[in-house]
Motif scaffolding. Structure first.
Motif, PDB file in Angstrom:
ATOM      1  N   CYS A 100      14.100  19.182  11.785  1.00  0.00           N
ATOM      2  CA  CYS A 100      12.964  18.642  12.538  1.00  0.00           C
ATOM      3  C   CYS A 100      12.895  19.231  13.935  1.00  0.00           C
ATOM      4  CB  CYS A 100      13.029  17.124  12.598  1.00  0.00           C
ATOM      5  SG  CYS A 100      14.175  16.484  13.815  1.00  0.00           S
ATOM      6  N   GLY A 101      14.018  19.760  14.427  1.00  0.00           N
ATOM      7  CA  GLY A 101      13.999  20.380  15.749  1.00  0.00           C
ATOM      8  C   GLY A 101      14.427  19.457  16.863  1.00  0.00           C
ATOM      9  N   LYS A 102      14.755  18.225  16.517  1.00  0.00           N
ATOM     10  CA  LYS A 102      15.097  17.288  17.592  1.00  0.00           C
ATOM     11  C   LYS A 102      16.428  17.646  18.259  1.00  0.00           C
ATOM     12  CE  LYS A 102      15.721  12.478  18.810  1.00  0.00           C
ATOM     13  NZ  LYS A 102      15.136  11.162  18.684  1.00  0.00           N
ATOM     14  N   CYS A 103      17.454  17.908  17.459  1.00  0.00           N
ATOM     15  CA  CYS A 103      18.747  18.172  18.092  1.00  0.00           C
ATOM     16  C   CYS A 103      19.117  19.650  18.019  1.00  0.00           C
ATOM     17  CB  CYS A 103      19.843  17.273  17.533  1.00  0.00           C
ATOM     18  SG  CYS A 103      20.442  17.730  15.914  1.00  0.00           S
ATOM     19  N   VAL A 104      19.867  20.070  19.009  1.00  0.00           N
ATOM     20  CA  VAL A 104      20.178  21.490  19.172  1.00  0.00           C
ATOM     21  C   VAL A 104      20.992  22.060  18.008  1.00  0.00           C
ATOM     22  CG1 VAL A 104      21.310  23.187  20.660  1.00  0.00           C
ATOM     23  CG2 VAL A 104      20.008  21.305  21.671  1.00  0.00           C
ATOM     24  N   PRO A 105      22.105  21.427  17.612  1.00  0.00           N
ATOM     25  CA  PRO A 105      22.946  22.079  16.601  1.00  0.00           C
ATOM     26  C   PRO A 105      22.214  22.315  15.287  1.00  0.00           C
ATOM     27  CG  PRO A 105      23.914  19.956  17.301  1.00  0.00           C
ATOM     28  CD  PRO A 105      22.679  20.154  18.097  1.00  0.00           C
TER      29      PRO A 105
ATOM     30  N   SER B 112       0.836  -1.203   0.000  1.00  0.00           N
ATOM     31  CA  SER B 112       0.000   0.000   0.000  1.00  0.00           C
ATOM     32  C   SER B 112       0.866   1.246   0.000  1.00  0.00           C
ATOM     33  CB  SER B 112      -0.948  -0.003   1.201  1.00  0.00           C
ATOM     34  OG  SER B 112      -0.198   0.018   2.377  1.00  0.00           O
ATOM     35  N   VAL B 113       0.224   2.341  -0.345  1.00  0.00           N
ATOM     36  CA  VAL B 113       0.927   3.615  -0.444  1.00  0.00           C
ATOM     37  C   VAL B 113       0.646   4.436   0.803  1.00  0.00           C
ATOM     38  CG1 VAL B 113       1.186   5.740  -1.790  1.00  0.00           C
ATOM     39  CG2 VAL B 113       0.681   3.577  -2.954  1.00  0.00           C
ATOM     40  N   HIS B 114       1.675   5.005   1.392  1.00  0.00           N
ATOM     41  CA  HIS B 114       1.502   5.924   2.521  1.00  0.00           C
ATOM     42  C   HIS B 114       1.998   7.283   2.065  1.00  0.00           C
ATOM     43  CE1 HIS B 114       1.418   6.838   6.949  1.00  0.00           C
ATOM     44  NE2 HIS B 114       2.119   7.855   6.482  1.00  0.00           N
ATOM     45  N   GLN B 115       1.108   8.245   2.034  1.00  0.00           N
ATOM     46  CA  GLN B 115       1.513   9.575   1.572  1.00  0.00           C
ATOM     47  C   GLN B 115       2.151  10.376   2.683  1.00  0.00           C
ATOM     48  OE1 GLN B 115      -2.176  10.952  -0.487  1.00  0.00           O
ATOM     49  NE2 GLN B 115      -0.687  12.044  -1.749  1.00  0.00           N
ATOM     50  N   GLY B 116       3.289  10.923   2.407  1.00  0.00           N
ATOM     51  CA  GLY B 116       3.929  11.813   3.372  1.00  0.00           C
ATOM     52  C   GLY B 116       3.179  13.129   3.434  1.00  0.00           C
ATOM     53  N   ALA B 117       3.579  13.967   4.390  1.00  0.00           N
ATOM     54  CA  ALA B 117       2.875  15.242   4.541  1.00  0.00           C
ATOM     55  C   ALA B 117       3.800  16.418   4.273  1.00  0.00           C
ATOM     56  CB  ALA B 117       2.262  15.334   5.928  1.00  0.00           C
ATOM     57  N   GLY B 118       4.896  16.163   3.584  1.00  0.00           N
ATOM     58  CA  GLY B 118       5.729  17.274   3.141  1.00  0.00           C
ATOM     59  C   GLY B 118       6.957  17.562   3.959  1.00  0.00           C
ATOM     60  N   ALA B 119       7.379  16.610   4.792  1.00  0.00           N
ATOM     61  CA  ALA B 119       8.594  16.860   5.577  1.00  0.00           C
ATOM     62  C   ALA B 119       9.802  16.191   4.923  1.00  0.00           C
ATOM     63  CB  ALA B 119       8.416  16.326   6.994  1.00  0.00           C
ATOM     64  N   TYR B 120      10.807  17.003   4.668  1.00  0.00           N
ATOM     65  CA  TYR B 120      12.044  16.509   4.074  1.00  0.00           C
ATOM     66  C   TYR B 120      12.680  15.429   4.935  1.00  0.00           C
ATOM     67  CZ  TYR B 120      17.071  16.951   2.801  1.00  0.00           C
ATOM     68  OH  TYR B 120      18.377  16.735   2.438  1.00  0.00           O
ATOM     69  N   ILE B 121      12.610  15.614   6.259  1.00  0.00           N
ATOM     70  CA  ILE B 121      13.269  14.687   7.173  1.00  0.00           C
ATOM     71  C   ILE B 121      12.703  13.271   7.040  1.00  0.00           C
ATOM     72  CG2 ILE B 121      11.726  15.182   9.125  1.00  0.00           C
ATOM     73  CD1 ILE B 121      15.499  14.453   9.319  1.00  0.00           C
ATOM     74  N   CYS B 122      11.478  13.160   6.543  1.00  0.00           N
ATOM     75  CA  CYS B 122      10.881  11.831   6.422  1.00  0.00           C
ATOM     76  C   CYS B 122      11.531  11.001   5.324  1.00  0.00           C
ATOM     77  CB  CYS B 122       9.379  11.927   6.227  1.00  0.00           C
ATOM     78  SG  CYS B 122       8.572  12.453   7.738  1.00  0.00           S
TER      79      CYS B 122
ATOM     80  N   ILE C 266       5.360   6.605   9.260  1.00  0.00           N
ATOM     81  CA  ILE C 266       4.462   5.500   8.866  1.00  0.00           C
ATOM     82  C   ILE C 266       3.689   4.998  10.078  1.00  0.00           C
ATOM     83  CG2 ILE C 266       4.669   2.996   8.500  1.00  0.00           C
ATOM     84  CD1 ILE C 266       5.726   3.417   5.867  1.00  0.00           C
ATOM     85  N   GLU C 267       4.335   5.042  11.228  1.00  0.00           N
ATOM     86  CA  GLU C 267       3.651   4.597  12.448  1.00  0.00           C
ATOM     87  C   GLU C 267       2.640   5.632  12.936  1.00  0.00           C
ATOM     88  OE1 GLU C 267       6.384   3.543  15.513  1.00  0.00           O
ATOM     89  OE2 GLU C 267       7.160   1.812  14.441  1.00  0.00           O
ATOM     90  N   GLY C 268       2.580   6.758  12.258  1.00  0.00           N
ATOM     91  CA  GLY C 268       1.612   7.782  12.636  1.00  0.00           C
ATOM     92  C   GLY C 268       2.174   8.832  13.573  1.00  0.00           C
ATOM     93  N   LYS C 269       3.489   8.811  13.766  1.00  0.00           N
ATOM     94  CA  LYS C 269       4.079   9.778  14.679  1.00  0.00           C
ATOM     95  C   LYS C 269       4.711  10.933  13.910  1.00  0.00           C
ATOM     96  CE  LYS C 269       5.146   5.946  17.723  1.00  0.00           C
ATOM     97  NZ  LYS C 269       6.179   4.934  17.872  1.00  0.00           N
ATOM     98  N   LYS C 270       5.183  11.902  14.664  1.00  0.00           N
ATOM     99  CA  LYS C 270       5.859  13.045  14.067  1.00  0.00           C
ATOM    100  C   LYS C 270       7.167  12.567  13.446  1.00  0.00           C
ATOM    101  CE  LYS C 270       7.544  17.576  15.505  1.00  0.00           C
ATOM    102  NZ  LYS C 270       7.570  18.531  16.599  1.00  0.00           N
ATOM    103  N   GLY C 271       7.469  13.044  12.256  1.00  0.00           N
ATOM    104  CA  GLY C 271       8.669  12.596  11.568  1.00  0.00           C
ATOM    105  C   GLY C 271       9.926  13.154  12.204  1.00  0.00           C
TER     106      GLY C 271
END
Lengths: 422, 854
Positions: A340-345, A159-169, A179-184
């Motif tokens: 994505c904002g996860k890491c500081v640098p 099946s196809v899972h459409q992304g929502a426009g995040a490069y990080i994905c 794909i698991e439904g969480k924030k990328g």
């Protein structure tokens, strides 16, 4: 060279399964299902196929890691989140040759013992979404997908899972989160997805182009395939060429072809015979090359020696009307937006770099800004959680390395001399 | 064994841990910001990067597992530069408002910058602006200070299990926000506050009121709200409580708190506190002096004892008072007033259940460690929502669920909705039958154990009563979940004890506990319900759970106390009340309790107490009960006095004095004053003397001391002798009740944010939940044509009340729920009760209610 990946795409109905079958499609699948899965893996190993997503990791090795993990189910994910600026090489496959990808995934699924596949599709490819879903439907109808494929007792669902426009994905662990439904956002590695991937199960993430090479490998055999292109990275490669060339587009060429050859022969040279200023050879994250460095072989092994990387094979060509400070600023605007904002640098560094470049480009650069840019990039490079931040820092470092005088000029003249050129 | 080298030091590990942990074990500190011991590693801040030989990049120590032969360097030129760079990144958009920020002085960012950070800024660009949010009444959010470490979010998702907040936005637009947007719609545990390393989340209870270094005293104590007995630290400045915080790893709660424990302390500074003794003169309570009030109490009690006998006097003790207070109280009642009529509101639930459980299965059957819940394979929850009655115990159930345990629920438990695997909701007031049916089903597969013949017989009777085919959907699944479990815990709430046939529920749960060899946990909504029983504030047992009717025990205590204890068992709580109504009881001494509000059928209770000849109430507030007393004596509250509490797992813990009260006296001291005036001297000069006496006279508490208790591991059965011996004959079990066919029934709601008398005087809890709401199901709302917030009049046979409705989708039957927490609008004033013949708990069942739009 005979085209394989882009075979038949001139046919307006190329996405239709009947056209694909007419052109010999799904024959490799039948062939693969006729041999043991481990022999399929062996063929892929012999072919020397390397992942086409950018990192160039040997495909068979990745597969073997996943196969060594005793957990089931195993998931096969096709990374179709083609988001690297300059890259549009997968798009013709997705839109014109979807069954090639499906066939590739089926072969891969059979080899890996995976019964569930996902195509993680870039959200900005709505047409591809319709086309892929149509193709998948046809494949189910013709029993190429389902619980008993071609009556061989092989199961594979897709099946196809459409992304929502995040490069990080496009980063495989962020893709899995999504794909698991969480924030990328990228995950810690290790554990690697081959052991703990989607829903904590072994997961193989392969690029569209990688998977699309499989039918060809099965068709002609790994040995024959390994003779195409470069020794160390064989096979056909898709290059997406954009910018100031006469004939931008996607080209299927043998791996290892010279960058110069691509630009001047296949893409028809610089537009309007202008003067070449710079080439980004593998998508925005790869270091820029000046004109005197483009006589290099485009493959995963040779490009680092030339001072850049093959990346996704997205060649961005710029003539001398282009301001490199502006290009750098535009690139950083992209990275800042996509961090994505996860890491500081990465989160803070991309923002800071972008702000300084913006100031410079608008004529407000000050003494010491170049050193500051380099220092910030240095504080990011190698310290970020995932390669996104490295890419951002690399753009700045390479741009300053090759075009420092232009940066200095901006500071000295308090303006951009090319501001009005486009 | 893993051996690695960190900073040229050889480190040997027993089990695989991260480099960060390995370094800590070796005494090497690596700076961190996003790491928190209670949370899973994240790897976001990058401060903990280290160099590892043969690894190309710097590695984050929090996420990299130590491996044999690794060579790690945690400090070097390169690493220092990275850390300086990271801190610079964190500061560029930071408002640098330390002089104004409440976190200054205990801010991890401030400390790190002090140690590793840049000394000058190089940032010339404009800073990001995010206005501080004060939209929430309790939590202030300053997202300019936020370092996006996500500790709050991970705490909320992975530990609290509330999933109320998240990081919205991406990249440099990332910021924490509740899903409910501006204000929080959450459990208000405040555990996000605990883990926030900077001043990004702050409690508005103390914002801008003190600096951390101005705290002049920190007292480690026990929470005063529920039976879990969480450890907390009270921070005091100028003899006033500034803040209540947990300490990571400490106590039963291991650093977690709930809304009541964290934010509910303000009642202690309430302006409504009683300041002087009050004496009723000409029908009105007037301010008096201690000597006048105490003399009057002694005089009146002596007079009634002399005239009517000790059995005309009764006492109501308090599960909010300490073991010492309660011990002194029962001793006073027995030795001085000559009465065994001693009970507490715990009879409405915990004490009633505990007594029957122990009769069936032996003393100590409920003494199970809360922590053990996490290791259960199956947790069976019945009779209430643990996450609201005992929130921290509830968290252990959520944790067990995350670890893969099956959570099975009979009835409603809203806080477990996202964690349960199987839930069966029986028809209204049929839960007891469902429980019995379940026990019958389990025994049919498993047989009986043959160890306790009476219980076996009771179970066999149930197998005959119920047919093999289960009557409710899901009950079969529930049964097999229990049968297949190698390790089961049963969590039993008091909702089913408060039924006309609550003893049947208790028997069924006891039967399951027995057949499945399960661990049994009783939910307890007051801090010292267990302790109160253990020190003898029950009509039929002396301290240590020793039955009064066993002569040897009685004489032992008589010798120790120097006097005689009346022979006859006393009567229970509601029998006392009814006795007051019938004039059998003439005088009642109430310590720290508010029966008029806290018992069902409030109007009847008030009427009964009103007909007493003499009513003494000692409390910290002028409660509904105190208002009708003849003498009111101001006591001291939590944090103003020391003592011990025994929690629901039977752990004895020290509650310590933190501040001086401006008025009032310790409960035990008031009792001993009255006692002295009545001719019996209690020679306690301080509270510890009482515990020393308890340790001397009660076989259960042998050799116990404050020093021992202070170690924090004072667990059942201590060094004492539990009483062995069980029931010899099962009491007659009541018949199943008929069907309930009315439209709506009113029942008690036990909310997360309130406990009643105390919580309604805590401003913060009142802000979180300012007024009662009638919880109705979606179906009921539709039937009544009502929406959230509509004002309604709720009427029963005893009275009516006006409240707003709130639709609660977790209610699946035709009950409507109202809490008993708000002055003048408690559900108990609207409910009638029927005494359970076995447990003597008030059964609240089938109270028909009419709901009209107001």
């Amino acid at each position: 060279m005979e085209k394989f990946l882009l075979k038949n795409i001139e046919n307006p109905d190329s996405a239709d399964i009947n056209e694909y079958l007419k052109a010999g499609g799904y024959k490799s699948l039948s062939k693969a299902l006729g041999i043991e899965p481990k022999d399929v893996v062996e063929e892929v190993k012999n072919s020397g196929l390397r992942g086409r997503g950018g990192a160039g990791f040997p495909t068979a090795m990745k597969w073997k890691f996943a196969m060594a993990d005793p957990k089931f189910p195993k998931y096969l994910i096709c990374n179709a989140d083609e988001g690297e600026p300059g890259t549009f090489k997968d798009r013709p496959i997705l839109e014109k040759n979807p069954h090639l990808l499906i066939e590739g995934m089926l072969i891969s699924g059979y080899a890996l013992g995976s019964e569930f596949g996902y195509i993680y599709l870039r959200g900005e490819y709505p047409d591809a979404n319709d086309i892929l879903n149509g193709a998948i439907k046809q494949a189910y109808e013709k029993n190429y997908l389902g619980d008993n494929i071609l009556g061989k007792g092989v199961k594979f669902h897709l099946s196809v899972h459409q992304g929502a426009g995040a490069y990080i994905c496009g980063e495989e662990t962020a893709l899995i989160e999504s794909i698991e439904g969480k924030k990328g956002q990228p995950r810690n590695k290790p554990p690697f997805p081959v052991n703990v991937g989607a829903w904590s199960m072994p997961t193989i993430v392969n690029n569209v182009e990688t998977l699309s090479n499989l039918p060809y490998i099965i068709e002609i055999g790994g040995e024959a395939y390994s003779k195409i292109g470069s020794n160390e990275c064989p096979g056909p490669k898709l290059f997406s060429i954009s910018g100031h060339v006469e004939r931008p587009g996607v080209y299927e060429l043998p791996m290892g072809i010279s960058l110069k050859d691509i630009i001047y022969n296949h893409a028809g040279g610089i537009k309007n015979n202008a003067k070449l200023k710079a080439v980004i050879p593998g998508g925005i994250s790869t270091p820029v090359l000046p004109p005197d460095s483009i006589d290099c072989a485009m493959d995963f092994v040779s490009m680092p020696k030339a001072g850049s990387m093959l990346g996704s094979g997205a060649v961005i060509v710029m003539d001398d009307s282009v301001c490199m400070v502006k290009v750098t600023h535009r690139a950083l605007k992209f990275f800042e937006h996509e961090s994505c904002g996860k890491c500081v640098p990465c989160r803070e560094g991309t923002d800071w770099l972008r702000k300084i470049l913006e100031r410079m480009e608008s004529g407000k650069g000050t003494e010491g800004d170049i050193e500051l840019l380099l220092d910030i990039a240095g504080n990011m490079s190698g310290k970020t959680f995932c390669p996104l931040g490295d890419g951002a820092a690399g753009v700045v470092t390479a741009m300053i390395k090759h075009f420092r005088d232009e940066f200095e000029e901006h500071i000295k003249n308090k303006k951009c001399s090319l501001a009005d050129s486009y | 064994m893993i051996t690695l080298t960190i900073n040229e030091k050889e480190v040997t590990l027993d089990k695989p841990v991260s480099i960060l942990e390995a370094a800590r074990q070796a005494g090497i500190k690596i700076p961190t910001l996003c790491y928190h011991e209670a949370l899973k590693p994240y790897g976001g801040c990058r401060l903990c990067v280290v160099e590892v030989e043969r690894m190309p990049r710097l590695q984050s120590a929090c996420t990299l597992m130590a491996a044999d032969g690794m060579v790690v360097t945690t400090e070097s030129e390169v690493i220092s530069k990275v850390r300086r760079g990271i801190l610079e990144f964190l500061l560029i958009n930071h408002p640098l408002d330390c002089p104004y920020c409440d976190k200054a002085g205990e801010c991890e960012l401030q400390d790190l910058v002090n140690k590793y950070g840049p000394t000058v800024g190089r940032y010339k660009e404009e800073k990001r602006k995010v206005p501080e949010s004060h939209k929430d009444q309790i939590l202030a959010r300053n997202m300019e200070r936020c370092v996006v470490c996500t500790r709050c979010v991970r705490m909320c998702n992975d530990v609290q299990g509330a999933s109320a907040i998240t990081i919205i936005g991406r990249g440099d637009r990332s910021r924490m926000e509740p899903f409910s947007s501006a204000s929080f719609n959450c459990e208000y545990c405040g555990n996000c506050l605990t883990v926030c390393p900077v001043g990004a989340i702050l409690s508005r209870l103390y914002i801008h009121s003190f600096r951390p270094w101005q705290v002049d005293k920190e007292v480690e104590t026990i929470c005063s709200y529920c039976g879990v007995g969480c450890s907390l630290v009270v921070q005091v400045r100028d003899d006033s409580i500034k803040r209540v915080i947990p300490e990571m790893g400490l106590g039963v709660n291991k650093g977690l708190l709930c809304s009541r424990g964290r934010f509910g302390y303000e009642y202690i500074n309430s302006r409504e506190r009683l300041k002087t003794p009050l004496v009723k003169k000409n029908g009105r309570l007037e301010e008096s002096t201690w000597s006048e009030a105490l003399n009057l109490v002694a005089e009146k009690l002596s007079e009634i004892k002399k005239g009517e006998g000790g059995s005309a006097i009764a006492g109501i003790a308090s599960p909010r008072c300490s073991n010492e207070d309660n011990y002194a109280f029962q001793k006073f009642m027995r030795m001085v007033c000559g009465s065994n009529n001693i009970d507490s509101v715990s009879r409405t639930g915990f004490a009633a259940a505990q007594k029957f459980f122990e009769a069936l299965l032996g003393q100590g059957i409920t003494a199970n460690i809360i922590e053990g819940l996490k290791n259960s394979e199956v947790i069976f929850v019945v009779g209430g929502d643990p996450t609201s009655v005992n929130p921290i115990l509830g968290l252990s159930i959520r944790e067990a669920s995350r670890r893969g345990a099956k959570i099975i629920v009979l009835g409603n438990a809203k806080g477990l909705d996202r964690f349960k695997n199987v839930q069966v909701i029986p028809p209204v007031f049929k839960d007891v039958d469902a429980l019995e049916e379940l026990l019958a089903g389990v025994s049919r597969v498993k047989g009986v154990r043959g160890e306790k013949l009476d219980i076996d017989q009771g179970i066999r009777a149930l197998s005959e009563k119920y047919s093999e085919k289960m009557s409710l959907d899901g009950l079969e699944e529930l049964k097999y979940a229990l049968l297949d479990s190698p390790s089961t815990s049963i969590v039993f709430g008091m909702d089913l004890v408060q039924r006309a046939n609550g003893h049947r529920a208790i028997f069924a749960v006891a039967g399951l506990t027995y057949l499945l060899e399960a661990r049994l946990y009783l939910l307890s909504d007051r801090p010292n319900e267990q302790g109160l029983i253990d020190v003898g504030c029950v009509p039929d047992m002396l301290p240590g759970g020793r039955p009064l009717n066993i002569h040897d025990f009685k004489t032992k205590f008589e010798t120790a106390w120097g006097g005689s204890i009346p022979d006859k068992d006393g009567v229970t709580l509601l029998e006392i009340i009814e006795g007051a109504r019938n004039n059998d009881i003439k005088a009642l001494y109430i310590m720290g309790e508010n029966p008029v509000f806290n018992l069902p059928d409030g109007p009847f209770i008030k009427d009964a107490l009103g007909s007493l000849d003499f009513l003494v109430v000692q409390d910290i507030f002028l409660t509904e009960t105190a208002e009708i007393a003849d003498v009111v004596l101001p006591a001291l509250g939590w944090s103003e006095k020391s003592g011990t509490y025994t929690n629901l797992e039977r752990r004895i813990q020290l509650q310590k004095k933190a501040v001086n009260a401006s008025s009032g006296m310790e409960d035990w001291k008031i009792i001993s004053e009255v006692s002295g005036k009545m001719g019996y001297k209690m020679a306690y000069s301080e509270v510890e003397d009482i515990m020393d006496e308890i340790a001397e006279v009660s076989p259960l508490y042998r050799d116990l001391s404050y020093r021992e208790i202070a170690k924090g591991n004072c667990l059942w059965p201590y060094h004492g002798e539990p009483l062995r011996g069980e029931i010899h004959e099962l009491p007659a079990m009541a018949e199943s009740a008929g069907n309930y066919g009315s439209d709506f029934y009113l029942a008690l709601e036990k909310p997360l944010f309130h406990s009643g008398t105390l919580s309604r005087r805590s401003q913060a809890l009142m802000k979180i939940c300012p007024e009662p709401t009638l919880k109705i199901s979606g179906a009921a709302a539709e039937k009544l044509g009502m929406q959230d917030g509509d004002r309604v009049k709720v009427s029963t046979s005893t009275g009516s009340s006006e409240v707003s409705v709130s639709i609660d989708e977790s209610i699946k039957d035709n009950r409507v729920l109202l809490s008993n927490n708000f002055e003048g609008r408690g559900v108990f004033s609207l409910l009638t009760y029927k005494l359970d013949p076995v447990t003597k708990a008030p059964g609240i069942e089938g109270c028909e209610v009419e709901i009209q739009k107001g």
